[in-house]
Design an enzyme around this catalytic site. Structure first.
Site, PDB file in Angstrom:
ATOM      1  N   HIS A   1      -2.890  -3.280  -6.455  1.00  0.00           N
ATOM      2  CA  HIS A   1      -3.318  -2.840  -5.124  1.00  0.00           C
ATOM      3  C   HIS A   1      -4.817  -3.088  -4.965  1.00  0.00           C
ATOM      4  O   HIS A   1      -5.644  -2.353  -5.511  1.00  0.00           O
ATOM      5  CB  HIS A   1      -2.965  -1.350  -4.974  1.00  0.00           C
ATOM      6  CG  HIS A   1      -3.160  -0.797  -3.608  1.00  0.00           C
ATOM      7  ND1 HIS A   1      -3.232   0.546  -3.349  1.00  0.00           N
ATOM      8  CD2 HIS A   1      -3.301  -1.398  -2.404  1.00  0.00           C
ATOM      9  CE1 HIS A   1      -3.407   0.744  -2.049  1.00  0.00           C
ATOM     10  NE2 HIS A   1      -3.455  -0.429  -1.470  1.00  0.00           N
TER      11      HIS A   1
ATOM     12  N   SER B   1       0.819  -1.208   0.000  1.00  0.00           N
ATOM     13  CA  SER B   1       0.000   0.000   0.000  1.00  0.00           C
ATOM     14  C   SER B   1       0.852   1.258   0.000  1.00  0.00           C
ATOM     15  O   SER B   1       0.330   2.340  -0.204  1.00  0.00           O
ATOM     16  CB  SER B   1      -0.961   0.016   1.188  1.00  0.00           C
ATOM     17  OG  SER B   1      -0.443  -0.657   2.291  1.00  0.00           O
TER      18      SER B   1
ATOM     19  N   GLU C   1      -5.994  -0.804  -7.989  1.00  0.00           N
ATOM     20  CA  GLU C   1      -5.113   0.282  -8.422  1.00  0.00           C
ATOM     21  C   GLU C   1      -3.891  -0.403  -9.037  1.00  0.00           C
ATOM     22  O   GLU C   1      -3.139  -1.086  -8.336  1.00  0.00           O
ATOM     23  CB  GLU C   1      -4.738   1.140  -7.198  1.00  0.00           C
ATOM     24  CG  GLU C   1      -4.113   2.472  -7.532  1.00  0.00           C
ATOM     25  CD  GLU C   1      -3.847   3.310  -6.264  1.00  0.00           C
ATOM     26  OE1 GLU C   1      -3.669   2.738  -5.169  1.00  0.00           O
ATOM     27  OE2 GLU C   1      -3.797   4.552  -6.390  1.00  0.00           O
TER      28      GLU C   1
ATOM     29  N   ASN D   1      -3.797   6.362  -1.436  1.00  0.00           N
ATOM     30  CA  ASN D   1      -3.372   6.813  -0.109  1.00  0.00           C
ATOM     31  C   ASN D   1      -2.887   8.257  -0.094  1.00  0.00           C
ATOM     32  O   ASN D   1      -2.928   8.906   0.947  1.00  0.00           O
ATOM     33  CB  ASN D   1      -2.312   5.867   0.452  1.00  0.00           C
ATOM     34  CG  ASN D   1      -2.955   4.594   0.970  1.00  0.00           C
ATOM     35  OD1 ASN D   1      -4.004   4.646   1.601  1.00  0.00           O
ATOM     36  ND2 ASN D   1      -2.358   3.448   0.672  1.00  0.00           N
TER      37      ASN D   1
HETATM   38  P1  NAI Z   1      -1.458  -9.546   7.270  1.00  0.00           P
HETATM   39  O1  NAI Z   1      -0.487  -9.348   8.346  1.00  0.00           O
HETATM   40  O2  NAI Z   1      -2.906  -9.737   7.572  1.00  0.00           O
HETATM   41  O3  NAI Z   1      -1.015 -10.844   6.414  1.00  0.00           O
HETATM   42  C1  NAI Z   1       0.285 -11.094   5.985  1.00  0.00           C
HETATM   43  C2  NAI Z   1       0.478 -12.600   5.921  1.00  0.00           C
HETATM   44  O4  NAI Z   1       1.714 -12.884   5.290  1.00  0.00           O
HETATM   45  C3  NAI Z   1       0.516 -13.295   7.300  1.00  0.00           C
HETATM   46  O5  NAI Z   1      -0.479 -14.303   7.332  1.00  0.00           O
HETATM   47  C4  NAI Z   1       1.939 -13.853   7.381  1.00  0.00           C
HETATM   48  O6  NAI Z   1       1.975 -15.116   8.049  1.00  0.00           O
HETATM   49  C5  NAI Z   1       2.310 -14.008   5.918  1.00  0.00           C
HETATM   50  N1  NAI Z   1       3.738 -13.975   5.628  1.00  0.00           N
HETATM   51  C6  NAI Z   1       4.714 -13.239   6.209  1.00  0.00           C
HETATM   52  N2  NAI Z   1       5.899 -13.469   5.612  1.00  0.00           N
HETATM   53  C7  NAI Z   1       5.674 -14.371   4.630  1.00  0.00           C
HETATM   54  C8  NAI Z   1       6.497 -15.018   3.679  1.00  0.00           C
HETATM   55  N3  NAI Z   1       7.781 -14.741   3.586  1.00  0.00           N
HETATM   56  N4  NAI Z   1       5.933 -15.913   2.847  1.00  0.00           N
HETATM   57  C9  NAI Z   1       4.599 -16.204   2.911  1.00  0.00           C
HETATM   58  N5  NAI Z   1       3.771 -15.614   3.796  1.00  0.00           N
HETATM   59  C10 NAI Z   1       4.297 -14.694   4.635  1.00  0.00           C
HETATM   60  O7  NAI Z   1      -1.233  -8.347   6.249  1.00  0.00           O
HETATM   61  P2  NAI Z   1      -2.291  -7.720   5.205  1.00  0.00           P
HETATM   62  O8  NAI Z   1      -3.127  -6.708   5.881  1.00  0.00           O
HETATM   63  O9  NAI Z   1      -2.927  -8.826   4.462  1.00  0.00           O
HETATM   64  O10 NAI Z   1      -1.297  -6.906   4.255  1.00  0.00           O
HETATM   65  C11 NAI Z   1      -0.542  -7.516   3.243  1.00  0.00           C
HETATM   66  C12 NAI Z   1      -0.089  -6.460   2.260  1.00  0.00           C
HETATM   67  O11 NAI Z   1      -1.230  -5.837   1.674  1.00  0.00           O
HETATM   68  C13 NAI Z   1       0.754  -5.341   2.881  1.00  0.00           C
HETATM   69  O12 NAI Z   1       1.734  -4.968   1.961  1.00  0.00           O
HETATM   70  C14 NAI Z   1      -0.274  -4.228   3.073  1.00  0.00           C
HETATM   71  O13 NAI Z   1       0.303  -2.962   3.070  1.00  0.00           O
HETATM   72  C15 NAI Z   1      -1.144  -4.428   1.857  1.00  0.00           C
HETATM   73  N6  NAI Z   1      -2.508  -3.899   1.948  1.00  0.00           N
HETATM   74  C16 NAI Z   1      -3.231  -4.076   3.100  1.00  0.00           C
HETATM   75  C17 NAI Z   1      -4.534  -3.601   3.157  1.00  0.00           C
HETATM   76  C18 NAI Z   1      -5.370  -3.818   4.384  1.00  0.00           C
HETATM   77  O14 NAI Z   1      -6.416  -3.171   4.489  1.00  0.00           O
HETATM   78  N7  NAI Z   1      -4.999  -4.715   5.298  1.00  0.00           N
HETATM   79  C19 NAI Z   1      -5.155  -2.883   2.027  1.00  0.00           C
HETATM   80  C20 NAI Z   1      -4.308  -2.837   0.839  1.00  0.00           C
HETATM   81  C21 NAI Z   1      -3.030  -3.301   0.839  1.00  0.00           C
END
Ligand code: NAI
Length: 287
Positions: free
Chosen positions: A142, A121, A154, A192
């Site tokens: 995105h 993001s 996006e 953002n």
């Molecule tokens: P999250 O923390 O919920 O999930 C991340 C997952 O990745 C975890 O389940 C973790 O175990 C796993 N993980 C960590 N390292 C790993 C690896 N090396 N290989 C495989 N799995 C791995 O995070 P979330 O919220 O899903 O965010 C993910 C991305 O999406 C970030 O870059 C965030 O900025 C972006 N994003 C998040 C939004 C949101 O509203 N949560 C909206 C848009 C983008």
């Protein structure tokens, strides 16, 4: 490249499980890569629950739901997860070091022709592209939370992203039933860069005693037709995430207009991060 069928999603958290679900529902074969079996199982359970909801609301048949679920294979081995990938979508935590490590490994594990997409993001897509060693094939894809419901993708073109890759990702986004909007890489992209200063200004209104959080949100909902007020939205996103993105804008542009409000900083320091901790600008049932 438009005949892409095999997709690997890395990370099965909030965004990754939603991304895996929408690809599977659109007929793609999905490998979902997690770090541990328990997280992989948790992601699959979430997808099953969310598909079940769609069936209950008659948005999808039971058969379609089962077909979608069976086309997702959750694994914990990265090389197994991406060996045959035509498109890899990274959705691991917003930590540059973690992402750098992942993209460095991916370039040696995924097929040469695979497209790499990142769901970041706020991290520079151009920087991730350079780290991946295949800058022409890396792009920002995105998605928005909750992924199955939000229409926008996006699509962020990095400095060296090839036009063919952008075109392919636009077409794939449309196949998912989403609406892709192409933007160029720049701090905060468009979403953002526009949203976070608005949230920050809403926090300043509370900080300076101009209005209560309830009043700020009412003004924006009733006066500007926003479905959710900026402070409620900030709580939903996570105040820590909002602060991180504001810092990316502040450092990226070196412009004081992006200076995070001290009240936002204080809330994060106090561990009041919004929905996920039970308190932010408003209070919520503890999760
Ligand atoms: P999250 O923390 O919920 O999930 C991340 C997952 O990745 C975890 O389940 C973790 O175990 C796993 N993980 C960590 N390292 C790993 C690896 N090396 N290989 C495989 N799995 C791995 O995070 P979330 O919220 O899903 O965010 C993910 C991305 O999406 C970030 O870059 C965030 O900025 C972006 N994003 C998040 C939004 C949101 O509203 N949560 C909206 C848009 C983008």
């Amino acid at each position: 490249m438009s005949d892409i069928k095999k997709v690997s999603v890395i990370g099965g958290g909030t965004m990754g499980n939603g991304i895996a679900q929408v690809f599977a529902a659109a007929g793609f074969n999905v490998k979902l890569v997690e770090t541990q079996k328990k997280y992989a199982e948790r992601a699959m359970a979430t997808i099953e629950k969310n598909l079940g909801r769609l069936v209950a609301r008659e948005k999808m048949t039971e058969l379609e739901s089962r077909k979608a679920l069976s086309s997702i294979q959750a694994v914990t081995d990265l090389s197994e997860g991406v060996a045959e990938a035509e498109l890899v979508i990274e959705a691991i935590p917003e930590n540059p070091e973690l992402k750098r490590e992942l993209f460095a490994s991916l370039s040696g594990l995924a097929p040469e022709s695979a497209i790499f997409a990142t769901n970041t993001s706020s991290i520079s897509v151009t920087k991730l592209a350079a780290w991946s060693g295949r800058p022409d094939k890396l792009i920002g894809m995105h998605f928005f939370n909750p992924v199955p419901l939000m229409k926008l993708v996006e699509v962020i073109s990095g400095h060296d992203t090839s036009p063919g890759v952008t075109e392919t990702v636009v077409r794939i986004s449309e196949k998912l039933g989403k609406i892709p909007v192409i933007v160029n890489d720049s701090p905060g992209f468009v979403s953002n860069r526009v949203l976070m200063p608005m949230i920050n200004e809403a926090v300043f209104c509370v900080y300076e005693g101009v209005a209560t959080p309830e009043a700020v949100d009412e003004v924006m909902k009733l006066g500007m037709a926003h479905p959710m007020g900026p402070l409620r939205l900030a709580d939903f996103i996570g105040l820590d995430v909002c602060l991180d993105i504001l810092n990316v804008l502040y450092e990226g542009f070196r412009d004081p207009k992006y200076r995070p409000c001290p009240l936002l900083v204080k809330k994060v320091e106090a561990g009041k991060l919004g929905d996920k901790t039970g308190e932010g600008f408003f209070t919520y049932p503890k999760k």
